[in-house]
Design an enzyme around this catalytic site. Structure first.
Site, PDB file in Angstrom:
ATOM      1  CG  ASN A  10       3.647   2.701  -6.980  1.00  0.00           C
ATOM      2  OD1 ASN A  10       4.402   3.505  -6.458  1.00  0.00           O
ATOM      3  ND2 ASN A  10       3.518   2.580  -8.289  1.00  0.00           N
ATOM      4  N   GLY A  38       3.241  -1.512  -7.818  1.00  0.00           N
ATOM      5  CA  GLY A  38       4.451  -0.796  -8.242  1.00  0.00           C
ATOM      6  C   GLY A  38       5.231  -1.708  -9.176  1.00  0.00           C
ATOM      7  N   GLY A  40       8.362  -2.090  -9.906  1.00  0.00           N
ATOM      8  CA  GLY A  40       9.531  -2.751  -9.339  1.00  0.00           C
ATOM      9  C   GLY A  40       9.140  -3.871  -8.398  1.00  0.00           C
ATOM     10  CG  ASN A  42       3.601  -5.108  -9.541  1.00  0.00           C
ATOM     11  OD1 ASN A  42       3.278  -5.162  -8.359  1.00  0.00           O
ATOM     12  ND2 ASN A  42       3.002  -4.304 -10.410  1.00  0.00           N
ATOM     13  N   GLY A 222       1.054 -12.963 -27.633  1.00  0.00           N
ATOM     14  CA  GLY A 222       2.279 -13.477 -27.045  1.00  0.00           C
ATOM     15  C   GLY A 222       3.402 -12.464 -27.052  1.00  0.00           C
ATOM     16  CG  ASP A 249       4.925  -4.636 -13.801  1.00  0.00           C
ATOM     17  OD1 ASP A 249       5.590  -4.035 -14.665  1.00  0.00           O
ATOM     18  OD2 ASP A 249       4.019  -4.102 -13.138  1.00  0.00           O
ATOM     19  N   GLY A 284      -5.742  -7.239  -9.735  1.00  0.00           N
ATOM     20  CA  GLY A 284      -4.541  -6.531  -9.316  1.00  0.00           C
ATOM     21  C   GLY A 284      -3.269  -7.216  -9.778  1.00  0.00           C
TER      22      GLY A 284
HETATM   23  O1  RIB Z   1       2.397  -2.171 -14.071  1.00  0.00           O
HETATM   24  C1  RIB Z   1       1.389  -2.115 -13.100  1.00  0.00           C
HETATM   25  C2  RIB Z   1       1.806  -1.188 -11.997  1.00  0.00           C
HETATM   26  O2  RIB Z   1       1.899   0.103 -12.519  1.00  0.00           O
HETATM   27  C3  RIB Z   1       0.812  -1.095 -10.858  1.00  0.00           C
HETATM   28  O3  RIB Z   1       1.031  -2.036  -9.852  1.00  0.00           O
HETATM   29  C4  RIB Z   1       0.951   0.343 -10.410  1.00  0.00           C
HETATM   30  O4  RIB Z   1       1.503   0.478  -9.140  1.00  0.00           O
HETATM   31  C5  RIB Z   1       1.800   1.023 -11.465  1.00  0.00           C
HETATM   32  O5  RIB Z   1       3.072   1.214 -11.013  1.00  0.00           O
END
Ligand code: RIB
Length: 309
Positions: A10, A38, A40, A42, A222, A249, A284
């Site tokens: 994304n 996104g 995946g 990330n 944690g 992620d 971000g």
């Molecule tokens: O987990 C965070 C992600 O969730 C963001 O980067 C966004 O794109 C959504 O997919």
């Protein structure tokens, strides 16, 4: 060895606001930024920055955003042969509002991610040791990815996020299942999210096969890895978050990289915890994901934190 990630790609449009809007309310943002994201993508970047050879299976549109994202992933050294370009589809977009406390709201427009069909799942690279997926692409595609024949010893990890009740049919295909406390509540039908380690042990009810492990991430508390007959808690590094976008992620990707390097889930927990804590320190997802030396240094300087108990 290598980590193979199947999942979403994304562009994140992040708006920083004083307070998140309530239903029907309009609020003005302090600022807006466009960042790569996104779940995946990330996770693939987190695995690569943690030191794993990484391949990605995903889909973008044939638009400028798609090209930007493919270039960003390739620049991380991630294998991008598995990323399809779908003509006529827009690249996935996430609209994210973040308030002054770091709390966020995310709306994802899947675009090309919804067009990632099971037939596009093929092995890329011959040396895959870890398969990693999440739920921002069709469940049938995640099923094809996790159920595909693989070399003996391959570790299949599913980060069951965002929470989709129908995805619980995938859990039996995994060796490692990762959920946060809110996702755990949804999958178990609990009225409230488990607030501490003891309550998170309810995750044992998700175990579908004898050697499976369920990891519950608990934010500032944690993460706990729950097996049928044991559990292991790793406390978090103490941080004041800028935002938590992509922290889960980052945890999943970093964990996959450490397992690819030969560690057990329990051995990998402190590194994954510390990487996720780092990720909350910047704005971000992808820009805030740390590289391995920074995480190792942080763990060295906090010897009693992040250690499993
Ligand atoms: O987990 C965070 C992600 O969730 C963001 O980067 C966004 O794109 C959504 O997919």
């Amino acid at each position: 060895m290598a980590v193979q990630v199947a999942g979403s790609i994304n562009v994140d449009l992040i708006q920083t606001v004083e307070a998140l809007p309530r239903p029907g309310e309009t609020v003005l943002a302090h600022r807006s930024v466009r960042l790569p994201g996104g779940k995946g993508a990330n996770q693939a970047v987190a695995a690569a920055r943690a030191g794993a050879a990484t391949h990605m299976i995903g889909a973008t549109g044939s638009d400028e955003a798609g090209q930007w994202m493919r270039e960003r992933l390739a620049a991380e050294g991630i294998g991008t042969q598995g990323i399809a370009t779908l003509a006529g589809e827009p690249t996935g977009t996430a609209c994210i509002a973040v308030d002054r406390t770091g709390e966020n709201q995310i709306i994802v427009s899947p675009g090309a991610n919804a067009g990632l069909m099971p037939a596009r799942v093929r092995p890329f690279g011959h040396d895959t040791r870890v398969l990693l997926a999440q739920l921002e692409v069709p469940a049938a595609t995640v099923h094809a990815f996790l159920a595909a024949p693989a070399a003996q010893g391959t570790v299949r990890i599913l980060n069951a996020a965002p929470a989709l009740p129908e995805a619980s049919s995938l859990f039996g295909l995994t060796d490692v299942l990762i959920v946060n406390q809110h996702e755990l509540a949804l999958y178990l039908g609990l009225p409230d999210a488990p607030a501490n380690v003891e309550a998170a042990l309810a995750a044992r009810r998700l175990i579908a096969c004898p050697d499976q492990v369920v990891i519950v991430t608990l934010g500032a508390q944690g993460a706990v890895a729950v097996r049928a007959g044991s559990h292991c808690h790793a406390p978090a590094l103490p941080v004041v978050p800028v935002d938590t976008i992509g922290a889960g992620d980052c945890f999943a990707g970093a964990l996959a990289a450490r397992i690819d390097a030969g560690e057990s889930v329990e051995e990998a927990l402190p590194f994954a915890n510390a990487a996720a804590a780092f990720c909350t320190q910047g704005q971000g997802a992808i820009p805030a994901i740390p590289h391995r030396p920074a995480v190792e240094e942080a763990l060295k300087n906090a010897p009693d934190r992040g250690k499993p108990r």
